[in-house]
Design a protein around this motif. Structure first.
Motif, PDB file in Angstrom:
ATOM      1  N   GLN A 112      34.368  57.999  50.838  1.00 36.01           N
ATOM      2  CA  GLN A 112      33.369  57.008  50.407  1.00 36.01           C
ATOM      3  C   GLN A 112      32.837  56.251  51.627  1.00 36.01           C
ATOM      4  O   GLN A 112      31.631  56.053  51.762  1.00 36.01           O
ATOM      5  CB  GLN A 112      33.985  56.073  49.363  1.00 36.01           C
ATOM      6  N   THR A 167      33.742  61.851  43.850  1.00 34.59           N
ATOM      7  CA  THR A 167      32.748  61.621  42.791  1.00 34.59           C
ATOM      8  C   THR A 167      32.051  60.284  43.013  1.00 34.59           C
ATOM      9  O   THR A 167      30.816  60.204  42.997  1.00 34.59           O
ATOM     10  CB  THR A 167      33.422  61.654  41.395  1.00 34.59           C
ATOM     11  N   GLY A 179      38.289  60.927  45.925  1.00 37.15           N
ATOM     12  CA  GLY A 179      37.306  59.914  45.527  1.00 37.15           C
ATOM     13  C   GLY A 179      35.875  60.376  45.789  1.00 37.15           C
ATOM     14  O   GLY A 179      34.960  59.569  45.907  1.00 37.15           O
ATOM     15  N   TYR A 239      39.140  49.278  42.050  1.00 35.86           N
ATOM     16  CA  TYR A 239      39.286  49.892  43.369  1.00 35.86           C
ATOM     17  C   TYR A 239      39.346  48.768  44.405  1.00 35.86           C
ATOM     18  O   TYR A 239      38.481  47.904  44.419  1.00 35.86           O
ATOM     19  CB  TYR A 239      38.085  50.775  43.729  1.00 35.86           C
ATOM     20  N   ARG A 258      46.756  61.424  42.897  1.00 36.85           N
ATOM     21  CA  ARG A 258      45.337  61.101  43.043  1.00 36.85           C
ATOM     22  C   ARG A 258      45.140  59.646  43.455  1.00 36.85           C
ATOM     23  O   ARG A 258      45.963  58.806  43.165  1.00 36.85           O
ATOM     24  CB  ARG A 258      44.584  61.404  41.746  1.00 36.85           C
TER      25      ARG A 258
END
Ligand code: AMP
Length: 419
Positions: A28, A52, A50, A21, A332
């Motif tokens: 985030q 999770t 993102g 990443y 995604r």
């Protein structure tokens, strides 16, 4: 902003480095600081943003500081696939930390799950029904839980899990940090959130709009011609990997089988399959044995397979939110994706809803050499209809479709008679 700003423990940071990443996603950036600070959080974010990592990373950081071997974080998910996927994600991110996650859900024997619980864990990822079973059997002890995460809360509501969630809440310490993630905010979830969150930080990421990295194409087609159109698209549109959504389990199963017979590397996933078969289908799709997955909405929830190039709505989704959810399977993270949607004559209302959601008038695509009986989608004006398709004279390629071979294909693939 870079991940370095969060000052994760080097054991967490090194796993993060391995993921490749480059920078935190918006959710985030917004969610990690308050979660690290111990605050409750309401995260309005669709899948693919993102989310999770937005809760797993700060949870690991907070758990890292304390004692090991007690269940201190509980993550509740609406589907087995999502639970399994979150558990796997934790495994990757926590691999240098000695923090241990276990996963519990129904549809498989309790035995292995009980053994895992007895071996000790710091994090439990669970579906509500099996978790309550294990609590009632006194196999699992949630009295040390410091962090509760309800993921995809709106889907828990759709699945009728809210009473179970309230039962689970009664077994947890009241002094804890609680995070609720949901793509939408029906009033039941709002009221649950108001009951259980204390002075939460609220983070909202484009929850009503389909992901921007996806292009959307619509094809006007009669029900009986959908399968022919699908095969044509799969052959001609450079479809590397696709999830094809159908409305019914029966249709998902049959369409998957028929695509296989036609030589495609297709599998299907629907609620009638055993958990083992669902996992086999998902694993096969993930490892590339299959590049086409035909699925119903229930089965497709929580699937996170990277690099899905296309989402094909063989049947129109029931709501604009479902459209967002389905199409979010592609495009995604930072990748782009394409969504193809088949619009039949009775889909007019949904088309209007999608136009509102996408903020644009839908323009229909055509595909060379494919004709579907022109039957106007009621309510759409001439100007809105696809020029090339509506300009065509009535009178499809009857000779071809009525040939015995094509008739049986239409029956096998069309499935509209069995929907
Ligand atoms: P989620 O919304 O949690 O289902 O995540 C969607 C996908 O984005 C997953 O495949 C993650 O691995 C990926 N992802 C999460 N965070 C990042 C990031 N900061 N940069 C790139 N990809 C990410």
């Amino acid at each position: 902003m870079s991940f370095a700003a969060f000052k994760f423990h080097p054991q967490i940071q090194s796993a993060l480095d391995n993921c490749g990443y480059e920078a935190p996603t918006p959710i985030q950036n917004q969610a990690i600081p308050p979660v690290l600070a111990g605050r409750d959080l309401l995260g309005l974010a669709q899948t693919g943003t993102g989310k999770t990592a937005a809760f797993i990373l700060p949870i690991l950081q907070r758990l890292h500081a304390g004692t090991r071997g007690k269940i201190r974080a509980l993550i509740v998910a609406p589907t087995r696939e999502l639970a399994e996927q979150t558990h796997t994600y934790i495994g990757n991110m926590a691999k240098h930390t000695h923090l241990r996650s276990i996963v519990v859900y129904g549809g498989v024997s309790k035995h292995a799950q009980i053994n895992n619980i007895r071996r000790g864990a710091d994090i439990v990822v669970a579906c509500p029904g099996r978790l309550l079973d294990l609590v009632n059997d006194r196999v699992i002890n949630l009295s040390a839980v410091e962090m509760l995460i309800l993921d995809e809360a709106d889907h828990m509501f759709d699945h009728g899990f809210l009473p179970d969630i309230r039962r689970i809440l009664k077994t947890l310490p009241t002094k804890r940090q609680t995070l609720v993630f949901s793509a939408t905010m029906p009033k039941e979830i709002r009221s649950l959130a108001e009951d259980i969150l204390i002075n939460p930080a609220t983070v909202q990421i484009d929850h009503t709009k389909p992901t921007a990295s996806i292009s959307h194409a619509f094809y006007q087609v009669e029900q009986r011609d959908k399968a022919t159109l699908l095969r044509k698209i799969l052959k001609e549109k450079d479809v590397a990997t696709a999830i094809v959504f159908t409305r019914t389990k029966h249709k998902a199963k049959n369409l998957g089988l028929q695509l296989q017979k036609a030589g495609f590397r297709a599998t299907s996933m629907q609620g009638n399959l055993s958990q083992q078969k669902r996992q086999e289908a998902l694993d096969g799709f993930k490892n590339g044995t299959y590049n086409i997955m035909v699925a119903t909405d229930i089965a497709a929830r929580g699937i996170d397979v990277s690099g899905i190039s296309h989402v094909i709505n063989f049947d129109m989704p029931a709501t604009a939110e479902t459209y967002t959810h389905r199409t979010g399977r592609t495009g995604r993270a930072s990748c782009t994706g394409e969504a193809f949607t088949f619009a039949a004559a009775d889909d007019y209302k949904m088309i209007k809803a999608l136009e509102q959601s996408l903020g644009q008038t839908l323009v229909y695509q055509t595909i060379a050499g494919f004709k579907s009986t022109p039957q106007p989608i009621s309510g759409i004006t001439e100007a809105q209809r696809p020029c090339s398709r509506t300009a065509r004279k009535p009178g499809p390629v009857r000779g071809k479709r009525n040939s015995p071979r094509n008739q049986s294909e239409a029956f096998d693939f069309g499935l509209s008679t069995r929907a």
